[in-house]
Design an enzyme around this catalytic site. Structure first.
Site, PDB file in Angstrom:
ATOM      1  N   GLY A 117     -15.146   6.345   1.490  1.00 24.10           N
ATOM      2  CA  GLY A 117     -16.550   6.386   1.929  1.00 24.10           C
ATOM      3  C   GLY A 117     -17.105   7.801   2.063  1.00 24.10           C
ATOM      4  O   GLY A 117     -18.215   8.084   1.614  1.00 24.10           O
ATOM      5  N   ASN A 130     -12.744   6.071   6.798  1.00 28.69           N
ATOM      6  CA  ASN A 130     -12.583   6.144   8.257  1.00 28.69           C
ATOM      7  C   ASN A 130     -11.138   6.562   8.572  1.00 28.69           C
ATOM      8  O   ASN A 130     -10.886   7.340   9.476  1.00 28.69           O
ATOM      9  CB  ASN A 130     -12.940   4.802   8.886  1.00 28.69           C
ATOM     10  CG  ASN A 130     -13.185   4.963  10.369  1.00 28.69           C
ATOM     11  OD1 ASN A 130     -13.703   5.990  10.817  1.00 28.69           O
ATOM     12  ND2 ASN A 130     -12.788   3.976  11.146  1.00 28.69           N
ATOM     13  N   ASP A 134       0.820  -1.207   0.000  1.00 30.62           N
ATOM     14  CA  ASP A 134       0.000   0.000   0.000  1.00 30.62           C
ATOM     15  C   ASP A 134       0.861   1.267   0.000  1.00 30.62           C
ATOM     16  O   ASP A 134       0.387   2.362  -0.252  1.00 30.62           O
ATOM     17  CB  ASP A 134      -0.904  -0.026   1.243  1.00 30.62           C
ATOM     18  CG  ASP A 134      -2.161   0.786   1.039  1.00 30.62           C
ATOM     19  OD1 ASP A 134      -2.621   0.871  -0.114  1.00 30.62           O
ATOM     20  OD2 ASP A 134      -2.673   1.343   2.020  1.00 30.62           O
ATOM     21  N   ARG A 183     -22.046   9.749   8.584  1.00 30.41           N
ATOM     22  CA  ARG A 183     -23.516   9.750   8.421  1.00 30.41           C
ATOM     23  C   ARG A 183     -24.195  10.189   9.709  1.00 30.41           C
ATOM     24  O   ARG A 183     -25.088  11.044   9.694  1.00 30.41           O
ATOM     25  CB  ARG A 183     -24.018   8.344   8.040  1.00 30.41           C
ATOM     26  CG  ARG A 183     -23.751   8.023   6.593  1.00 30.41           C
ATOM     27  CD  ARG A 183     -23.914   6.564   6.326  1.00 30.41           C
ATOM     28  NE  ARG A 183     -22.841   5.797   6.982  1.00 30.41           N
ATOM     29  CZ  ARG A 183     -22.467   4.595   6.625  1.00 30.41           C
ATOM     30  NH1 ARG A 183     -23.075   3.980   5.654  1.00 30.41           N
ATOM     31  NH2 ARG A 183     -21.483   3.987   7.252  1.00 30.41           N
ATOM     32  N   HIS A 191      -8.325  10.747  -0.321  1.00 29.33           N
ATOM     33  CA  HIS A 191      -8.977   9.490   0.066  1.00 29.33           C
ATOM     34  C   HIS A 191      -9.551   9.714   1.466  1.00 29.33           C
ATOM     35  O   HIS A 191      -8.812   9.809   2.445  1.00 29.33           O
ATOM     36  CB  HIS A 191      -7.955   8.338   0.071  1.00 29.33           C
ATOM     37  CG  HIS A 191      -8.560   7.040   0.491  1.00 29.33           C
ATOM     38  ND1 HIS A 191      -8.828   6.016  -0.382  1.00 29.33           N
ATOM     39  CD2 HIS A 191      -8.981   6.614   1.709  1.00 29.33           C
ATOM     40  CE1 HIS A 191      -9.387   5.006   0.266  1.00 29.33           C
ATOM     41  NE2 HIS A 191      -9.487   5.355   1.539  1.00 29.33           N
ATOM     42  N   GLU A 243      -9.210  -0.457  -5.315  1.00 28.71           N
ATOM     43  CA  GLU A 243      -7.839  -0.908  -5.057  1.00 28.71           C
ATOM     44  C   GLU A 243      -7.590  -2.289  -5.653  1.00 28.71           C
ATOM     45  O   GLU A 243      -6.476  -2.592  -6.082  1.00 28.71           O
ATOM     46  CB  GLU A 243      -7.583  -0.908  -3.544  1.00 28.71           C
ATOM     47  CG  GLU A 243      -7.425   0.514  -3.002  1.00 28.71           C
ATOM     48  CD  GLU A 243      -8.031   0.719  -1.628  1.00 28.71           C
ATOM     49  OE1 GLU A 243      -9.207   0.330  -1.442  1.00 28.71           O
ATOM     50  OE2 GLU A 243      -7.347   1.278  -0.768  1.00 28.71           O
TER      51      GLU A 243
HETATM   52  P1  AMP Z   1     -14.375   3.776   4.235  1.00 27.35           P
HETATM   53  O1  AMP Z   1     -13.334   3.656   5.328  1.00 27.35           O
HETATM   54  O2  AMP Z   1     -13.811   4.217   2.920  1.00 27.35           O
HETATM   55  O3  AMP Z   1     -15.257   2.560   4.113  1.00 27.35           O
HETATM   56  O4  AMP Z   1     -15.353   4.965   4.686  1.00 27.35           O
HETATM   57  C1  AMP Z   1     -16.054   4.937   5.898  1.00 27.35           C
HETATM   58  C2  AMP Z   1     -16.644   6.313   6.148  1.00 27.35           C
HETATM   59  O5  AMP Z   1     -17.496   6.660   5.038  1.00 27.35           O
HETATM   60  C3  AMP Z   1     -17.499   6.410   7.405  1.00 27.35           C
HETATM   61  O6  AMP Z   1     -17.152   7.559   8.166  1.00 27.35           O
HETATM   62  C4  AMP Z   1     -18.877   6.569   6.852  1.00 27.35           C
HETATM   63  O7  AMP Z   1     -19.687   7.368   7.651  1.00 27.35           O
HETATM   64  C5  AMP Z   1     -18.639   7.290   5.557  1.00 27.35           C
HETATM   65  N1  AMP Z   1     -19.804   7.157   4.677  1.00 27.35           N
HETATM   66  C6  AMP Z   1     -20.262   6.056   4.047  1.00 27.35           C
HETATM   67  N2  AMP Z   1     -21.430   6.331   3.410  1.00 27.35           N
HETATM   68  C7  AMP Z   1     -21.690   7.644   3.640  1.00 27.35           C
HETATM   69  C8  AMP Z   1     -22.744   8.541   3.264  1.00 27.35           C
HETATM   70  N3  AMP Z   1     -23.762   8.126   2.511  1.00 27.35           N
HETATM   71  N4  AMP Z   1     -22.667   9.828   3.696  1.00 27.35           N
HETATM   72  C9  AMP Z   1     -21.645  10.246   4.461  1.00 27.35           C
HETATM   73  N5  AMP Z   1     -20.631   9.461   4.852  1.00 27.35           N
HETATM   74  C10 AMP Z   1     -20.660   8.174   4.445  1.00 27.35           C
END
Ligand code: AMP
Length: 266
Positions: free
Chosen positions: A196, A77, A14, A150, A74, A250
């Site tokens: 996300g 979380n 990564d 969210r 990117h 990825e």
């Molecule tokens: P990841 O680590 O890329 O899976 O992203 C996770 C983050 O994406 C978390 O903080 C989620 O709250 C955010 N997330 C996923 N769907 C949404 C959405 N529809 N609106 C706002 N944040 C989102």
């Protein structure tokens, strides 16, 4: 290996995309011998994602990656930004570990390192400090409610002040990195949102891109508000810098790299 003795194995790191970061950007202003002795330097993470979305962004610009300067954000979380010049990473916000950079779901990102010495003097143990910085900070730490964008968006709409503050701090830190990386790149063709939050939260994208006309970033609010989890150009037609949403993939990079490694002569 026992059952598939002829199978080739491949490893995709990564950090690999960040191997092109120049020394001036990866050396910390610590005693140089710490770099020599322990390899303490910026390595960066999310490299596969930054590489993938920057390649897609070059396609969306109708250019070869070599002819583009792009900032990729990117935002999941965990989160990081990368300055991609001519298809190569030249700086990234995560460092020796994924703790450095923007504020994240539960990680603090950039802080004054002296805060840790101060807390140590107050009696905090190393393990507690690690736990605070990695698991109890960021969006969760400021809001004291959630690390999930969210939930925070909903809470902010209901008037929760600390959730509002957490979102503002999150967006502000990203804006700072975009400013910094614009200076580092010299010229900027596109900013890419992924992860996300980057793919789904039009509110975060709106806050990040607010009042950035001076550096050429202008988003179309109406288009931005409609884009969720799909590839899109959210910039105004005349925006000097394009702003793209690109769902990351990825696995595609890993599959392509594995395929090309597997076909190499030993
Ligand atoms: P990841 O680590 O890329 O899976 O992203 C996770 C983050 O994406 C978390 O903080 C989620 O709250 C955010 N997330 C996923 N769907 C949404 C959405 N529809 N609106 C706002 N944040 C989102």
């Amino acid at each position: 290996m026992k059952n598939l003795p002829n199978a080739k194995q491949a490893a995709c790191f990564d950090t690999a995309f960040h191997a092109s970061i120049p020394k001036v950007a990866y050396i910390y202003a610590l005693p140089y011998e710490l770099y020599e002795k322990y390899g303490i330097r910026r390595y960066g993470f999310h490299g596969t994602s930054h590489r993938y979305v920057s390649e897609i962004a070059a396609e969306m610009l109708g250019k070869k990656p070599e002819d583009t300067n792009i900032i990729t954000a990117h935002l999941g979380n965990g989160g990081s930004l990368t300055a991609v010049k001519a298809g190569k990473s030249i700086d990234t916000s995560m460092g020796l570990t994924p703790l450095e950079g923007i504020a994240m779901g539960t990680r603090c990102g950039d802080i004054d390192p002296a805060i840790l010495f101060y807390l140590q003097e107050k009696g905090y143990k190393t393990q507690e400090l690690k736990n605070i910085c990695n698991k109890k900070s960021g969006l969760l730490g400021i809001s004291n409610k959630s690390n999930d964008m969210r939930n925070l968006t909903q809470l902010a709409e209901q008037g929760d002040e600390l959730s509002k503050l957490a979102i503002e701090v999150f967006a502000y830190r990203i804006r700072k990195y975009i400013g910094t990386y614009t200076a580092v790149l010299g010229t900027l063709d596109a900013v890419v949102f992924t992860g996300g939050i980057g793919e789904n939260s039009f509110i975060v994208r709106q806050k990040v891109c607010k009042s950035m006309e001076q550096i050429g970033i202008e988003i179309d609010e109406a288009i931005n508000a409609k884009v969720r989890a799909k590839q899109a150009d959210i910039s105004k037609v005349n925006s000097r810098v394009k702003v793209f949403v690109v769902p990351t993939d990825e696995e595609v990079i890993i599959a392509r790299d594995t395929y090309s490694l597997a076909n190499q002569e030993n």
